[in-house]
Design an enzyme around this catalytic site. Structure first.
Site, PDB file in Angstrom:
ATOM      1  N   HIS A 100       1.094  -1.197   0.075  1.00  0.00           N
ATOM      2  CA  HIS A 100       0.005  -0.292  -0.235  1.00  0.00           C
ATOM      3  C   HIS A 100       0.294   1.744  -0.203  1.00  0.00           C
ATOM      4  O   HIS A 100       1.521   1.267   0.867  1.00  0.00           O
ATOM      5  CB  HIS A 100      -1.027  -0.315   0.850  1.00  0.00           C
ATOM      6  CG  HIS A 100      -0.004  -0.078   2.461  1.00  0.00           C
ATOM      7  ND1 HIS A 100       0.105  -1.648   3.054  1.00  0.00           N
ATOM      8  CD2 HIS A 100      -0.305   0.692   3.498  1.00  0.00           C
ATOM      9  CE1 HIS A 100       0.915  -1.710   3.601  1.00  0.00           C
ATOM     10  NE2 HIS A 100       0.311  -0.601   4.494  1.00  0.00           N
ATOM     11  N   HIS A 102       1.147   4.535   0.955  1.00  0.00           N
ATOM     12  CA  HIS A 102       0.264   5.957   1.559  1.00  0.00           C
ATOM     13  C   HIS A 102       0.424   7.440   1.490  1.00  0.00           C
ATOM     14  O   HIS A 102       1.504   7.618   0.697  1.00  0.00           O
ATOM     15  CB  HIS A 102       0.858   6.490   3.219  1.00  0.00           C
ATOM     16  CG  HIS A 102       1.162   5.221   4.064  1.00  0.00           C
ATOM     17  ND1 HIS A 102       0.019   5.043   5.103  1.00  0.00           N
ATOM     18  CD2 HIS A 102       1.721   4.228   4.434  1.00  0.00           C
ATOM     19  CE1 HIS A 102       0.851   4.159   5.415  1.00  0.00           C
ATOM     20  NE2 HIS A 102       1.334   3.441   5.427  1.00  0.00           N
TER      21      HIS A 102
HETATM   22  P1  5GP Z   1       1.661   0.337   6.884  1.00  0.00           P
HETATM   23  O1  5GP Z   1       2.503   0.291   8.308  1.00  0.00           O
HETATM   24  O2  5GP Z   1       1.579  -1.272   7.291  1.00  0.00           O
HETATM   25  O3  5GP Z   1       2.305   1.130   6.355  1.00  0.00           O
HETATM   26  O4  5GP Z   1       0.291   0.741   7.245  1.00  0.00           O
HETATM   27  C1  5GP Z   1      -0.735   0.486   7.494  1.00  0.00           C
HETATM   28  C2  5GP Z   1      -2.008   1.457   7.516  1.00  0.00           C
HETATM   29  O5  5GP Z   1      -3.464   0.368   7.840  1.00  0.00           O
HETATM   30  C3  5GP Z   1      -2.051   1.882   9.082  1.00  0.00           C
HETATM   31  O6  5GP Z   1      -1.934   3.296   8.588  1.00  0.00           O
HETATM   32  C4  5GP Z   1      -3.463   1.602   9.783  1.00  0.00           C
HETATM   33  O7  5GP Z   1      -4.098   2.805  10.003  1.00  0.00           O
HETATM   34  C5  5GP Z   1      -4.064   0.795   8.330  1.00  0.00           C
HETATM   35  N1  5GP Z   1      -5.274  -0.072   8.054  1.00  0.00           N
HETATM   36  C6  5GP Z   1      -5.099  -0.809   8.795  1.00  0.00           C
HETATM   37  N2  5GP Z   1      -6.214  -2.348   8.763  1.00  0.00           N
HETATM   38  C7  5GP Z   1      -6.841  -0.929   7.949  1.00  0.00           C
HETATM   39  C8  5GP Z   1      -8.523  -1.546   7.927  1.00  0.00           C
HETATM   40  O8  5GP Z   1      -9.004  -2.359   8.255  1.00  0.00           O
HETATM   41  N3  5GP Z   1      -9.177  -0.256   7.222  1.00  0.00           N
HETATM   42  C9  5GP Z   1      -8.481   1.209   7.017  1.00  0.00           C
HETATM   43  N4  5GP Z   1      -9.057   1.576   5.818  1.00  0.00           N
HETATM   44  N5  5GP Z   1      -7.241   0.946   6.901  1.00  0.00           N
HETATM   45  C10 5GP Z   1      -6.468  -0.265   7.774  1.00  0.00           C
END
Ligand code: 5GP
Ligand code: ZN
Length: 141
Positions: A100, A102
């Site tokens: 993903h 951001h």
């Molecule tokens: P990472 O640390 O993996 O780059 O970030 C994962 C992001 O996914 C976090 O900012 C978290 O808030 C978001 N996230 C985790 N689970 C969900 C979800 O079920 N729905 C949405 N919309 N965002 C999520």
């Protein structure tokens, strides 16, 4: 699709989300725990854990979408800029193992800092090491 992947759940319509974009290969939705209003995640529809494992056309689609959406995200929340970032792998803080991008809206004077603020100090790298790392990257796959 991995049962426990929240983003696969969102893509399948099993987990609700505030979706802001979708096409054949890519989807974008608001982050459930936003760092700023409008914090958006852009994901490939197919489950890939890491950026390096994605086919080139999917990488193109995801990053093109992130590029196109960043302006719209900023305009929607009247931001002064955006931080566009990927946590690639657990060592980099990746928590959801589905690639993903951001898009975090940024505002003059917010306390986010630059990507450089992730680290307290710079790495000390000699000219020889720079040369050698550059060669390794150039010669890699
Ligand atoms: P990472 O640390 O993996 O780059 O970030 C994962 C992001 O996914 C976090 O900012 C978290 O808030 C978001 N996230 C985790 N689970 C969900 C979800 O079920 N729905 C949405 N919309 N965002 C999520
Ligand atoms: Zn997934």
């Amino acid at each position: 699709m991995p049962e426990d992947c929240p983003f696969c759940g969102i893509i399948a319509g099993e987990i609700p989300s505030y979706t802001v974009y979708g096409d054949e290969d890519v989807m974008a939705f608001l982050d459930v725990n936003p760092l700023a209003r409008g914090h958006t995640l852009v994901v490939p529809k197919k489950h890939h854990p890491r950026v390096s494992g994605i086919p080139a056309e999917t990488t193109d689609a995801v990053f093109q979408t992130a590029g196109r959406l960043s302006g719209r995200v900023a305009t929607a929340v009247d931001a002064d800029g955006t931080t566009i970032a990927v946590n690639d792998g657990p060592a980099a803080g990746q928590e959801v193992p589905h690639v993903h991008v951001h898009i975090v809206p940024r505002f003059d004077g917010d306390d986010g800092g630059a990507i450089h603020s992730l680290f307290r100090s710079q790495a000390s790298v000699s000219d020889e090491e720079l040369q050698s790392v550059a060669e390794d990257i150039k010669d890699g796959d």
